[in-house]
Design an enzyme around this catalytic site. Structure first.
Site, PDB file in Angstrom:
ATOM      1  N   CYS A 128      10.308  14.109   7.409  1.00 38.82           N
ATOM      2  CA  CYS A 128      11.481  14.148   6.523  1.00 38.82           C
ATOM      3  C   CYS A 128      12.629  13.296   7.067  1.00 38.82           C
ATOM      4  O   CYS A 128      13.603  13.053   6.367  1.00 38.82           O
ATOM      5  CB  CYS A 128      11.953  15.577   6.354  1.00 38.82           C
ATOM      6  SG  CYS A 128      10.653  16.689   5.860  1.00 38.82           S
ATOM      7  N   HIS A 275      19.286  16.480   4.888  1.00 40.58           N
ATOM      8  CA  HIS A 275      17.950  16.601   4.308  1.00 40.58           C
ATOM      9  C   HIS A 275      17.914  17.890   3.481  1.00 40.58           C
ATOM     10  O   HIS A 275      18.379  18.936   3.936  1.00 40.58           O
ATOM     11  CB  HIS A 275      16.918  16.632   5.440  1.00 40.58           C
ATOM     12  CG  HIS A 275      15.564  17.027   4.992  1.00 40.58           C
ATOM     13  ND1 HIS A 275      14.996  16.511   3.852  1.00 40.58           N
ATOM     14  CD2 HIS A 275      14.648  17.896   5.514  1.00 40.58           C
ATOM     15  CE1 HIS A 275      13.792  17.038   3.700  1.00 40.58           C
ATOM     16  NE2 HIS A 275      13.565  17.880   4.692  1.00 40.58           N
ATOM     17  N   ASN A 305      12.369  20.270  -1.634  1.00 38.25           N
ATOM     18  CA  ASN A 305      12.288  19.405  -0.448  1.00 38.25           C
ATOM     19  C   ASN A 305      11.325  18.252  -0.733  1.00 38.25           C
ATOM     20  O   ASN A 305      10.116  18.457  -0.838  1.00 38.25           O
ATOM     21  CB  ASN A 305      11.803  20.258   0.735  1.00 38.25           C
ATOM     22  CG  ASN A 305      11.615  19.457   2.008  1.00 38.25           C
ATOM     23  OD1 ASN A 305      11.694  18.233   2.003  1.00 38.25           O
ATOM     24  ND2 ASN A 305      11.346  20.149   3.098  1.00 38.25           N
TER      25      ASN A 305
HETATM   26  O1  UT7 Z   1      11.534  19.430   5.840  1.00 37.42           O
HETATM   27  C1  UT7 Z   1      11.463  20.370   6.869  1.00 37.42           C
HETATM   28  C2  UT7 Z   1      10.580  21.386   6.316  1.00 37.42           C
HETATM   29  N1  UT7 Z   1      10.734  22.730   6.431  1.00 37.42           N
HETATM   30  C3  UT7 Z   1      11.844  23.496   6.512  1.00 37.42           C
HETATM   31  O2  UT7 Z   1      12.939  23.103   6.620  1.00 37.42           O
HETATM   32  C4  UT7 Z   1      11.581  24.953   6.415  1.00 37.42           C
HETATM   33  C5  UT7 Z   1      12.261  25.757   7.482  1.00 37.42           C
HETATM   34  N2  UT7 Z   1      12.024  27.165   7.278  1.00 37.42           N
HETATM   35  C6  UT7 Z   1      12.541  27.866   6.238  1.00 37.42           C
HETATM   36  O3  UT7 Z   1      13.246  27.304   5.412  1.00 37.42           O
HETATM   37  C7  UT7 Z   1      12.271  29.345   6.158  1.00 37.42           C
HETATM   38  O4  UT7 Z   1      11.677  29.782   7.348  1.00 37.42           O
HETATM   39  C8  UT7 Z   1      11.357  29.728   4.947  1.00 37.42           C
HETATM   40  C9  UT7 Z   1      12.111  29.499   3.638  1.00 37.42           C
HETATM   41  C10 UT7 Z   1      10.089  28.912   4.959  1.00 37.42           C
HETATM   42  C11 UT7 Z   1      10.986  31.207   5.023  1.00 37.42           C
HETATM   43  O5  UT7 Z   1      12.144  32.007   4.991  1.00 37.42           O
HETATM   44  P1  UT7 Z   1      12.299  33.233   5.995  1.00 37.42           P
HETATM   45  O6  UT7 Z   1      13.551  33.911   5.646  1.00 37.42           O
HETATM   46  O7  UT7 Z   1      12.143  32.677   7.400  1.00 37.42           O
HETATM   47  O8  UT7 Z   1      11.091  34.143   5.572  1.00 37.42           O
HETATM   48  P2  UT7 Z   1       9.874  34.640   6.476  1.00 37.42           P
HETATM   49  O9  UT7 Z   1       8.874  33.550   6.646  1.00 37.42           O
HETATM   50  O10 UT7 Z   1      10.393  35.332   7.688  1.00 37.42           O
HETATM   51  O11 UT7 Z   1       9.259  35.721   5.522  1.00 37.42           O
HETATM   52  C12 UT7 Z   1       9.991  36.884   5.124  1.00 37.42           C
HETATM   53  C13 UT7 Z   1       9.169  37.628   4.094  1.00 37.42           C
HETATM   54  C14 UT7 Z   1       7.708  37.828   4.511  1.00 37.42           C
HETATM   55  O12 UT7 Z   1       7.298  39.069   4.012  1.00 37.42           O
HETATM   56  P3  UT7 Z   1       7.228  40.354   4.995  1.00 37.42           P
HETATM   57  O13 UT7 Z   1       6.256  39.971   6.068  1.00 37.42           O
HETATM   58  O14 UT7 Z   1       8.631  40.547   5.521  1.00 37.42           O
HETATM   59  O15 UT7 Z   1       6.763  41.430   4.089  1.00 37.42           O
HETATM   60  C15 UT7 Z   1       6.978  36.745   3.750  1.00 37.42           C
HETATM   61  O16 UT7 Z   1       5.638  37.070   3.479  1.00 37.42           O
HETATM   62  O17 UT7 Z   1       9.139  36.881   2.871  1.00 37.42           O
HETATM   63  C16 UT7 Z   1       7.778  36.702   2.463  1.00 37.42           C
HETATM   64  N3  UT7 Z   1       7.680  35.428   1.784  1.00 37.42           N
HETATM   65  C17 UT7 Z   1       7.827  35.313   0.452  1.00 37.42           C
HETATM   66  N4  UT7 Z   1       8.073  36.215  -0.504  1.00 37.42           N
HETATM   67  C18 UT7 Z   1       8.179  35.784  -1.769  1.00 37.42           C
HETATM   68  C19 UT7 Z   1       7.468  34.187   2.322  1.00 37.42           C
HETATM   69  N5  UT7 Z   1       7.462  33.269   1.323  1.00 37.42           N
HETATM   70  C20 UT7 Z   1       7.688  33.944   0.171  1.00 37.42           C
HETATM   71  C21 UT7 Z   1       7.800  33.542  -1.166  1.00 37.42           C
HETATM   72  N6  UT7 Z   1       8.047  34.490  -2.105  1.00 37.42           N
HETATM   73  N7  UT7 Z   1       7.688  32.267  -1.551  1.00 37.42           N
END
Ligand code: UT7
Length: 348
Positions: A128, A275, A305
């Site tokens: 990115c 970004h 993104n």
């Molecule tokens: O270009 C560079 C690329 N990437 C990035 O910049 C991404 C960087 N990371 C992030 O933006 C965040 O870590 C995410 C948006 C990917 C995830 O957000 P988070 O607040 O860190 O969520 P998490 O992965 O800790 O998940 C929290 C909960 C989980 O459920 P449980 O285990 O607490 O029950 C996930 O399974 O949210 C759940 N979850 C979702 N729920 C509904 C993860 N993705 C989703 C979804 N819809 N799409």
């Protein structure tokens, strides 16, 4: 001598897929996606569209603007772009989803489509951060050789091709698109009063994070074998929390480092173009640095993104909507696979 951006362009596929559309197919919701990322929709390419097609369209729009025909459409735009393409000495294209794996480069395909026959062309693999790396590379290549005057820098992605549509942790984040900028060596000063153009760039990497954001299969480490069924490992895998923590640190430290190197404060910066991965990353960095969120340009709500395309798409939207004034000091800040990070400081 300054190196200035004299044209910007973007191309996004017409097919818009909202959070609700995704929620109808997988276990997610508009509420979760918006509250965790600020994303509301993404534009996805149809099956016949490859990276170079989007890059070509974005490049034509940037070239038409460089020829003072920013509003030209259809044949008029194509003629202006074809003329301006002849003056391009170098094409640098950042992508992780080029038309072909390894070779030929997508930049070469775009060079051919544009008829930019005198231009050298190459791709940059910096995830990115590709546009930021590309802008610095192009600036250096213009600076080092007096014969070179103009370059085209493009960020283009068709991430939907490498997305696992059953993985809600990644598929809700990604979109397709391309953005481009024409840069030119001008007689304006690059230092002192009235200075213009690309002033300073920071490029960084932390390869120890190589597995945090990865397309595992298809390269020489884990090549595809004949007759093999394609499975999940051919898609983007991401350790979201790791990338999140890296991103907040990278955005914060790159803004600080650019300000310190240039001896400027937050009030000197007109806009910051981050970004467009996740609004929460930007908010967290803004909070640490006490920078009001309004200073950051955000459009991930519409496009999600788009990796290397996100910053040039944002620049073009700001430029065409009059949000960038001549003389404004702006910053681009990126981070992504590699892991890589970086930022450009530019007087518009
Ligand atoms: O270009 C560079 C690329 N990437 C990035 O910049 C991404 C960087 N990371 C992030 O933006 C965040 O870590 C995410 C948006 C990917 C995830 O957000 P988070 O607040 O860190 O969520 P998490 O992965 O800790 O998940 C929290 C909960 C989980 O459920 P449980 O285990 O607490 O029950 C996930 O399974 O949210 C759940 N979850 C979702 N729920 C509904 C993860 N993705 C989703 C979804 N819809 N799409």
């Amino acid at each position: 001598m300054a190196i200035e951006i004299i044209g910007t362009g973007k191309a996004v596929p017409p097919r818009k897929v909202t959070n609700e559309d995704l929620a109808a197919r997988i276990d997610t919701s508009d509420e979760w996606i918006r509250s965790h990322t600020g994303i509301g929709a993404r534009h996805l390419a149809d099956e016949d569209t490859a990276c170079s097609d989007l890059a070509f369209e974005a490049a034509k729009n940037a070239l038409a603007m460089a020829a003072n025909l920013a509003d030209a459409r259809g044949e008029e735009r194509d003629r202006a772009a074809a003329d301006a393409a002849k003056s391009i000495d170098m094409i640098i294209l950042g992508t992780a989803t080029g038309d072909f794996y390894g070779c030929p480069s997508t930049a070469c395909i775009v060079q051919d489509k544009l008829g930019a026959h005198r231009a050298g062309a190459m791709d940059i693999a910096a995830g990115c951060t590709g546009f930021i790396y590309g802008l610095e590379t192009a600036t250096a290549l213009l600076g080092i050789n007096r014969e070179r005057k103009r370059a085209l820098v493009i960020g283009a992605e068709v991430l939907s091709r490498v997305t696992d549509w059953s993985d809600r942790g990644t598929c809700v984040l990604l979109g397709d698109g391309a953005g481009a900028a024409v840069i030119e060596k001008t007689s304006a000063p690059s230092e002192g009063p009235g200075r213009r153009g690309i002033l300073r760039t920071i490029l960084g990497a932390d390869g120890s994070g190589k597995e945090s954001l990865i397309i595992r299969r298809g390269g020489s480490r884990y090549p595809f074998k004949e007759g093999e069924t394609i499975e999940k490992s051919a898609h983007i895998e991401m350790k979201g929390q790791e990338v999140y923590n890296f991103a907040v640190r990278a955005v914060t430290e790159t803004i600080e480092a650019l300000m310190e190197a240039e001896g400027i404060g937050v009030d000197d910066i007109a806009r910051i173009v981050p970004h467009q991965a996740n609004a929460r990353i930007v908010q967290a960095a803004g909070k640490r640095l006490k920078i009001p969120i309004e200073k950051f340009f955000l459009n991930m709500e519409e496009y999600a993104n788009t990796s290397a395309a996100s910053i040039p798409i944002a620049l073009d939207e700001m430029n065409r909507s009059g949000q960038l004034k001549k003389g404004d000091l702006i910053m681009t800040i990126g981070f992504g696979s590699g892991l890589t990070y970086g930022g450009n400081l530019i007087v518009w």
